[in-house]
Design an enzyme around this catalytic site. Sequence first.
Site, mmCIF file in Angstrom:
data_model
loop_
_atom_site.group_PDB
_atom_site.id
_atom_site.type_symbol
_atom_site.label_atom_id
_atom_site.label_comp_id
_atom_site.label_asym_id
_atom_site.label_seq_id
_atom_site.Cartn_x
_atom_site.Cartn_y
_atom_site.Cartn_z
ATOM 1 N N MET A 49 0.857 -1.630 0.153
ATOM 2 C CA MET A 49 0.141 0.227 0.086
ATOM 3 C C MET A 49 0.816 1.239 0.198
ATOM 4 S SD MET A 49 -3.598 -0.863 1.766
ATOM 5 C CE MET A 49 -3.004 -0.274 3.744
ATOM 6 N N HIS A 56 9.393 -4.059 3.630
ATOM 7 C CA HIS A 56 8.870 -3.570 1.951
ATOM 8 C C HIS A 56 10.706 -4.079 1.477
ATOM 9 C CE1 HIS A 56 5.084 -0.480 3.803
ATOM 10 N NE2 HIS A 56 4.862 -1.633 2.848
ATOM 11 N N VAL A 195 10.940 -7.552 9.846
ATOM 12 C CA VAL A 195 12.020 -6.414 9.887
ATOM 13 C C VAL A 195 11.451 -5.740 11.493
ATOM 14 C CG1 VAL A 195 13.260 -4.681 8.674
ATOM 15 C CG2 VAL A 195 12.317 -6.569 7.362
HETATM 16 O O1 PAF Z 1 0.012 -5.713 3.373
HETATM 17 C C1 PAF Z 1 -0.425 -4.820 2.755
HETATM 18 O O2 PAF Z 1 -0.028 -3.722 2.707
HETATM 19 C C2 PAF Z 1 -2.324 -4.974 1.976
HETATM 20 O O3 PAF Z 1 -2.779 -5.606 2.471
HETATM 21 C C3 PAF Z 1 -1.894 -5.351 0.583
HETATM 22 C C4 PAF Z 1 -1.273 -7.142 0.888
HETATM 23 C C5 PAF Z 1 -0.550 -4.970 0.287
HETATM 24 C C6 PAF Z 1 -3.010 -5.357 0.412
HETATM 25 O O4 PAF Z 1 -3.979 -4.291 -0.047
#
Ligand code: PAF
Length: 303
Positions: A49, A56, A195
């Site tokens: 998101m 990430h 992390v």
């Molecule tokens: O983990 C997330 O950031 C969200 O739940 C995802 C998997 C991108 C779905 O919107």
Amino acid sequence: MTITILLDIQTYLFNGGRKIEVITTIDEMQKRADGWRQSGKTIVFVPTMGFLHEGHLALMRRGREYGDILVISIFVNPTQFGPQEDFETYPRDFERDRRLAESVGVDVIFAPQNDEMYGERFQTYVSLEELPQHLCGLSRPNHFRGVATIVSKLFNIVKPHVSIFGEKDYQQLVIIRQMVRDLNFDIRIVGAPTVREPDGLAMSSRNNYLSPEERRSASVLFQSLKLAQKSVAEGERDARKLINAASAHIKSVPHTQIDYVTICDPETLDDVDQIGGPVLMALAVKVGKTRLIDNTILKPKGN
Ligand code: PAF
């Protein structure tokens, strides 16, 4: 300015001279995915998101190991937020995300607008029967329906062979694995370790909401998991005692309000009373107004 240009040159070189590509329409994304598949390339996908952090980026670096084309999505999905939740205020910074994604070798960012993903007459949702009836699903009733729906849509749009999800959102990972099995998505789901900041706080875009004082309190989530790990290593097997000790520790720290502290089966998420094998300890705590989650697997000796 100079720093930005240097960063761009460095990332451009890192990515074998290719600039990251941004795709915003479903049609274009599907055509590109079909092309890669026809030429025998393996597509790896990391859904996000946005407001990317090191957690990430670790998923993306991991993703690079699994295939040829690395796609991420950046989409703040409205259907997974409750009416009183932070959809409007969720942090967003596309340019920063683009630079970070490029720095770890992402090939394509799929970044659709809301209307592209949810047309006016949208009415089809994916919901699971049992797994959402635990942990976060209890205080966020439609959250996992929104997650399962958007992830299914993204899978059909990006057409990945492999998709990477963080273990920090453990319930989400279990739900996605179940959904992939139940609906026969031909996709390999890979879980990647959480992390953490130096004090153990799990990285999350929502950590950004914490005041300096709340940020200090937030390390209590990790501390309570460590406390439980230590007790299990010392022979404690009674889940209730471990939950009570962790809860007492959390309550002793200012600005905290417990949503849940649970010990459960790592696959079904059903509560466990006695620890006879590896179990999941998961917790959700509000620190100020920010709801944070964390988890660990507790392993008694010999398991
Ligand atoms: O983990 C997330 O950031 C969200 O739940 C995802 C998997 C991108 C779905 O919107």
